[in-house]
Design an enzyme around this catalytic site. Structure first.
Site, mmCIF file in Angstrom:
data_model
loop_
_atom_site.group_PDB
_atom_site.id
_atom_site.type_symbol
_atom_site.label_atom_id
_atom_site.label_comp_id
_atom_site.label_asym_id
_atom_site.label_seq_id
_atom_site.Cartn_x
_atom_site.Cartn_y
_atom_site.Cartn_z
ATOM 1 C CE LYS A 291 -4.234 -2.083 1.572
ATOM 2 N NZ LYS A 291 -3.769 -3.481 1.724
HETATM 3 C C1 LIG Z 1 -4.345 -4.556 1.097
HETATM 4 C C2 LIG Z 1 -3.556 -5.815 0.966
HETATM 5 C C3 LIG Z 1 -3.927 -6.822 0.049
HETATM 6 C C4 LIG Z 1 -5.174 -6.744 -0.817
HETATM 7 O O1 LIG Z 1 -5.083 -5.756 -1.799
HETATM 8 P P1 LIG Z 1 -6.391 -5.257 -2.570
HETATM 9 O O2 LIG Z 1 -5.959 -4.088 -3.357
HETATM 10 O O3 LIG Z 1 -7.367 -4.874 -1.475
HETATM 11 O O4 LIG Z 1 -6.900 -6.379 -3.384
HETATM 12 C C5 LIG Z 1 -3.117 -7.943 -0.056
HETATM 13 N N1 LIG Z 1 -2.022 -8.091 0.714
HETATM 14 C C6 LIG Z 1 -1.645 -7.146 1.610
HETATM 15 C C7 LIG Z 1 -0.437 -7.388 2.442
HETATM 16 C C8 LIG Z 1 -2.392 -5.974 1.766
HETATM 17 O O5 LIG Z 1 -2.012 -5.042 2.656
#
Ligand SMILES: *Cc1c(COP(=O)(O)O)cnc(C)c1O
Length: 468
Positions: free
Chosen positions: A113
Site C-alpha cells: 500500500k
Molecule cells: C491490502 C492488501 C492486500 C489486498 O489488496 P487489494 O488491493 O485490497 O486487493 C493484499 N495483501 C496485503 C499485504 C495488503 O495489505
C-alpha cells in the site's frame, strides 16, 4: 483526461477534482473516459527508464491538470531509494524457473500500500496548498491501510490524520508501527471495541454532513482513483524487468482483497501492456474466486467473513470490483447500476448472464483460493527450497500462481507484504522469527503516542474538534 462514474453519470471531471473524493455523486466509482493506448514504440522508450520517470510518463497520461514539471518533481520525491530500499524500487526475486516475486513491500510500512499511498501524500499536500485548503483524514484500520496512510501523511502541511483502531487488537508490530509516530499531525485513536465499531464511528461522523463540512473531513480509502493509477506503474516496471522485448507476454498473480491491486493490472492490460493472465488469489474469504469460477458475485455478512492469517485479504465485498465489471459490460452504466445498486445493495448478490460471463476470459482473468494450511506449506516450501521467506499474503499468491503456470510465460507474483508483519504465522510455519529490516529493530520499544477512546462517535467528534 476526464473521469466519469461507473453508474451512468456522464459528468466529466478532471483529475484534481476527483483526487480528494471517494465515490462519485451517483454512488459509482470514477474511471477515465477511455484508457490511453501505449504502442510498441512507447513501450520500447519506457523500457530503460528509472522507476520515477516511468511513473511520470504513465501518470502524465491520466493527469493533465498539474503542470508537468510539478508532477515530475512529486514522483521523483516519492519513489526514492531512501524510501523503497533499492534503485529498482520494485525488484524481482527468482524462485523456481518461470516464477518470480515482484517486491512491492520495501516501503516504510513493509506492505504494497505504500507504493500508492506515498504518492497520494505528496499529491494531497500539493493540491491542498494550491487551493489554500486543509484536510482532516478520518479512517479506521485493523492494520496495513492505517499505517500506510499515516506514514504517507506524516508531517504534511495542511493535513491531519485521525486513525481509529481497535484497542489491543492489532499485532504488536502493527501497533508499534503506528503508535511510535511522533508527528503532531498524526492522531492514533485506540477505540475500546472491535474493528467494526471503528468503522461504524467513521460512518457516523461522515454522515453528519454539517460536521464533515465544518471540519473538512476526508478519507483515503482503496477506491481512490489516484491510488489505483499509481499502482499501474509497477505492472509496467515488472514487465520490463521480466522480459527482453515487447513481443513477450507475462502473467501476474495478485493476492486480492478489495480488488484494488489487480484492478491496476487490468488497467495496465487495457493500455496495451502484454499481460497474458491476471490471476486473482484469495484466502478463505473467496468472494472473488467464486465470481471468476461461476459468474456469481455474492457479498458476505460479518458472520461469514473469516478471520484468517492473511488478514489484509479478509474482505466480505471487494470495493474496487465495480470498475472491472463496468468495463466487462462494455461500459454500460445502466447495467452496472442495476447490478450493484438494485442487486448487490438490496439482495447482496448478482449473477451475470452466460453471455456476459463468457467475456471474462477476454480480459485474462482466472482465480484460485488458498487456506491457512496452504499458507503454512507454501511458506515452508519456499524457505526450504529457495531460502526466501514470504509473508502470508504472498504465500496465498504463490500457491495459486503455481496452479496457473503457462510454459514459456514468466509468472510474476506480487509480494504484498514482508514476513516481519506476520510473525505469529511465520513462527508456526518455520519455528523461527521472521527477518526484519535493520531500520525496524527495536520498533516495539519506542515511545508510543496514542489516545484510548470509548466506542462513541460523540467522543471522537469532540477529540477532532479540539485538535484541528
Ligand atoms: C491490502 C492488501 C492486500 C489486498 O489488496 P487489494 O488491493 O485490497 O486487493 C493484499 N495483501 C496485503 C499485504 C495488503 O495489505
Amino acid at each position: 483526461m476526464k473521469y466519469i462514474s461507473t453508474r451512468g453519470d456522464q459528468t466529466q471531471r478532471r483529475f484534481c477534482e476527483i483526487l480528494l473524493e471517494g465515490l462519485a455523486p451517483d454512488g459509482g466509482l470514477y474511471l477515465p473516459v477511455s484508457y490511453p493506448a501505449v504502442d510498441s514504440a512507447t513501450l520500447a522508450r519506457w523500457r530503460t527508464l528509472p522507476y520515477a520517470d516511468l511513473a511520470f510518463e504513465i501518470l502524465s497520461l491520466y493527469i493533465d491538470d498539474i503542470p508537468a514539471e510539478d508532477l515530475r518533481a512529486l514522483v521523483r520525491k516519492t519513489y526514492t531509494r531512501e524510501a523503497f530500499g533499492t534503485e529498482a524500487i520494485v525488484p524481482l526475486k527468482s524462485l523456481e524457473p518461470g516464477v518470480q516475486l515482484e517486491a512491492l513491500s520495501n516501503g516504510p510500512t513493509l506492505a504494497f500500500k505504500d507504493m500508492a499511498m506515498q504518492l497520494l501524500g505528496n499529491l494531497f499536500e500539493y493540491e491542498l496548498r494550491r487551493r489554500g485548503e486543509t484536510l482532516n483524514i478520518l479512517g479506521a484500520t485493523s492494520g496495513d491501510t492505517g499505517s500506510a496512510a499515516e506514514y504517507a501523511m506524516r508531517g504534511k502541511q495542511g493535513i491531519n490524520v485521525f486513525m481509529l483502531s481497535p484497542h489491543g487488537r492489532m499485532s504488536p508490530f502493527q501497533q508499534a508501527q503506528m503508535f511510535s509516530l511522533q508527528d503532531a499531525n498524526i492522531h492514533n485513536l485506540a477505540v475500546e471495541g472491535v474493528f467494526d465499531d471503528c468503522q461504524d464511528i467513521v460512518k457516523a461522523v461522515s454522515n453528519d454532513l454539517a460536521f464533515k463540512r465544518q471540519h473538512k473531513i476526508g478519507t483515503v480509502n482503496s477506491i481512490n482513483w489516484a491510488r489505483l493509477v499509481a499502482q499501474v506503474v509497477y505492472y509496467f516496471a515488472g514487465y520490463f524487468q521480466a522480459t527482453k522485448s515487447n513481443d513477450e507476454k507475462v502473467d501476474f498473480t495478485v493476492p486480492s482483497g478489495n480488488f484494488g491491486n489487480v484492478c491496476a493490472g487490468h488497467v495496465a492490460r487495457m493500455m496495451g501492456l502484454p499481460i497474458g493472465k491476471l490471476v486473482v488469489a484469495t484466502n478463505e474469504n473467496d468472494v472473488l474466486d467464486e465470481f471468476f469460477r461461476t459468474g456469481s458475485y455474492r457479498v458476505r455478512g460479518a458472520a461469514e467473513t473469516h478471520e484468517t492469517s492473511s488478514p489484509s485479504m479478509d474482505i466480505s465485498k471487494a470495493s474496487n470490483f465495480e470498475r472491472f465489471v463496468f468495463d466487462l459490460l462494455g461500459r454500460d452504466g445502466a447495467r452496472t447500476l442495476q447490478l450493484f445498486k438494485s442487486e448487490v445493495e438490496q439482495r447482496g448478490s448478482f449473477t451475470l448472464t452466460s453471455l456476459e460471463f463468457a467475456r471474462v476470459r477476454h480480459y485474462g482473468f482466472v482465480s484460485g483460493r488458498s487456506t491457512h494450511a496452504d499458507r503454512l506449506a507454501t511458506i515452508r516450501d519456499t524457505w526450504q527450497r529457495f531460502g526466501t521467506m514470504v509473508d502470508t499474503h504472498t504465500a496465498d499468491g504463490l500457491k495459486v500462481a503455481r496452479e496457473h503456470l503457462t510454459p514459456g510465460v514468466p509468472m510474476l507474483v506480487l509480494e504484498t507484504a514482508l514476513p516481519a508483519k506476520f510473525a505469529e504465522t511465520i513462527r508456526e510455519a518455520l519455528g523461527r522469527e521472521p527477518e526484519r529490516p535493520a531500520a525496524l529493530q527495536g520498533l516495539e520499544q519506542l515511545p508510543k503516542r496514542f489516545k484510548v477512546m470509548p466506542a462513541d462517535a460523540q467522543a471522537v467528534k469532540a477529540y477532532i474538534t479540539q485538535h484541528v
